[in-house]
Design a protein around this motif. Structure first.
Motif, PDB file in Angstrom:
ATOM      1  N   SER A 226       0.819  -1.210   0.000  1.00 48.53           N
ATOM      2  CA  SER A 226       0.000   0.000   0.000  1.00 48.53           C
ATOM      3  C   SER A 226       0.852   1.258   0.000  1.00 48.53           C
ATOM      4  N   THR A 227       1.939   1.243   0.765  1.00 48.25           N
ATOM      5  CA  THR A 227       2.849   2.386   0.840  1.00 48.25           C
ATOM      6  C   THR A 227       4.126   1.929   1.525  1.00 48.25           C
ATOM      7  N   ALA A 228       5.142   2.777   1.515  1.00 48.94           N
ATOM      8  CA  ALA A 228       6.396   2.488   2.210  1.00 48.94           C
ATOM      9  C   ALA A 228       6.776   3.702   3.033  1.00 48.94           C
ATOM     10  N   ILE A 229       7.110   3.473   4.299  1.00 52.91           N
ATOM     11  CA  ILE A 229       7.581   4.576   5.138  1.00 52.91           C
ATOM     12  C   ILE A 229       9.097   4.639   5.067  1.00 52.91           C
ATOM     13  N   VAL A 230       9.585   5.846   4.928  1.00 55.32           N
ATOM     14  CA  VAL A 230      11.027   6.070   4.862  1.00 55.32           C
ATOM     15  C   VAL A 230      11.380   7.098   5.925  1.00 55.32           C
ATOM     16  N   GLY A 231      12.368   6.789   6.761  1.00 53.88           N
ATOM     17  CA  GLY A 231      12.812   7.728   7.783  1.00 53.88           C
ATOM     18  C   GLY A 231      13.550   8.896   7.148  1.00 53.88           C
ATOM     19  N   MET A 232      13.207  10.111   7.588  1.00 50.85           N
ATOM     20  CA  MET A 232      13.819  11.314   7.001  1.00 50.85           C
ATOM     21  C   MET A 232      14.208  12.276   8.113  1.00 50.85           C
ATOM     22  N   GLU A 233      15.474  12.658   8.130  1.00 50.23           N
ATOM     23  CA  GLU A 233      15.974  13.532   9.189  1.00 50.23           C
ATOM     24  C   GLU A 233      16.411  14.892   8.673  1.00 50.23           C
ATOM     25  N   GLU A 236      16.967  17.653   2.770  1.00 48.87           N
ATOM     26  CA  GLU A 236      17.641  17.064   1.613  1.00 48.87           C
ATOM     27  C   GLU A 236      17.155  15.640   1.366  1.00 48.87           C
ATOM     28  N   GLN A 237      17.038  14.854   2.442  1.00 46.08           N
ATOM     29  CA  GLN A 237      16.552  13.489   2.287  1.00 46.08           C
ATOM     30  C   GLN A 237      15.109  13.469   1.785  1.00 46.08           C
ATOM     31  N   GLN A 240      15.034  14.292  -1.905  1.00 47.01           N
ATOM     32  CA  GLN A 240      15.558  13.167  -2.690  1.00 47.01           C
ATOM     33  C   GLN A 240      14.506  12.069  -2.814  1.00 47.01           C
ATOM     34  N   ASN A 241      13.845  11.747  -1.710  1.00 52.90           N
ATOM     35  CA  ASN A 241      12.825  10.703  -1.723  1.00 52.90           C
ATOM     36  C   ASN A 241      11.624  11.106  -2.578  1.00 52.90           C
ATOM     37  N   LEU A 242      11.237  12.369  -2.477  1.00 57.13           N
ATOM     38  CA  LEU A 242      10.118  12.864  -3.274  1.00 57.13           C
ATOM     39  C   LEU A 242      10.418  12.753  -4.771  1.00 57.13           C
TER      40      LEU A 242
END
Length: 288
Positions: A226-233, A236-237, A240-242
């Protein structure tokens, strides 16, 4: 970004969702930066936010709550938080504290956090166990959906969804996870059959897949999840993910196979630490 159905809930979310574990001091993210990152994510269409009371002793929840409250954006997002306690009473105490930190009177989703063994699953399902807390909270309208998560052994989560109709499951679905105790092989097909929304996590394998950053995201996005969670701190991250999510095209089976061959050397206990029996120590929920 591509949107997908969230199991049988009737909801849809973009393929990229926000793991809030890292918007904390421990990951060199200030409170003001955290607030900016959360708001930028919402501006770009991310609506699913995952957190837990165990993340930096509640700081993740606190910062997410501040970001949403300061700009009046609570109604724009779906919040998933967790209980790492295996008892009814302990879980309800955790939920009360989570709601205060999140500055809300409800959460959309509440999870049994990191159920590693059949013994832990039995504890949650026993009389006075954590599942009672989830059911009570749902009946009272404090939570909307019931979930479970697991990093280690897909057979545990398989057993869980046979015993109870969970709305969702958060499981380890990095390319490296494909190589041993594979949730993609063992859990995902049955979860899809039963209409359980599956959220992928550990996408970067605790940073071990960073040299293959775009491929790692593409691999997990290409699974029937359904979706994936990605940790972002950092901002910039997030950006990049977007960018990767917006340009995403599913990997072919051949591309997936070539990628898995390329990273096969990572299938070791030193890398896939969450697959080892000592992943959770007595202090894990404070330290991580």
């Amino acid at each position: 970004m591509e949107k997908r159905s969230f199991g049988s809930t009737g909801q849809q979310f973009p393929v990229l969702s926000f793991g809030a574990q890292r918007i904390v001091d421990e990951h060199n993210c200030t409170e003001e930066e955290a607030i900016q990152i959360v708001n930028r994510a919402i501006d770009e269409g991310i609506t699913y936010f995952d957190t837990a009371p165990s993340y930096s002793d509640g700081q993740s929840e606190e910062r997410l709550g501040k970001a949403l409250a300061r700009d009046g954006r609570r109604n724009e997002v779906w919040i998933a938080t967790k209980t790492h306690d295996r008892t009814r009473d302990g879980s309800l105490k955790l939920l009360e504290a989570s709601l205060k930190r999140l500055q809300t009177d409800h959460v959309e989703e509440w999870r049994l956090h990191n159920i590693m063994t059949m013994e832990e699953l039995d504890q949650c399902f026993a009389k006075g166990g954590a599942l009672e807390a989830l059911l009570e909270a749902k009946e009272q309208g404090i939570i909307k959906h019931i979930s479970i998560s697991g990093h280690t052994n897909p057979k545990v989560q398989l057993e869980a969804i046979e015993r109870f109709t969970f709305d969702s499951a958060l499981v380890a679905l990095s390319a490296a996870d494909h190589l041993i105790y594979s949730f993609a092989h063992e859990f995902l097909p049955r979860a899809n059959e039963k209409g359980v929304a599956v959220i992928g996590m550990k996408v970067m394998a605790l940073g071990k897949l960073a040299p293959w950053y775009e491929k790692a995201l593409q691999y997990t996005f290409s699974l029937p999840i359904s979706t994936a969670i990605v940790g972002m701190e950092s901002m910039e991250q997030l950006e990049q993910n977007l960018a990767i999510a917006k340009s995403f095209k599913p990997m072919t089976e051949l591309e997936q196979l070539e990628f898995l061959k390329e990273i096969a050397h990572l299938a070791t206990p030193d890398v896939l630490r969450w697959k080892t029996t000592d992943w959770v120590s007595g202090e894990w929920y404070v330290r991580n």
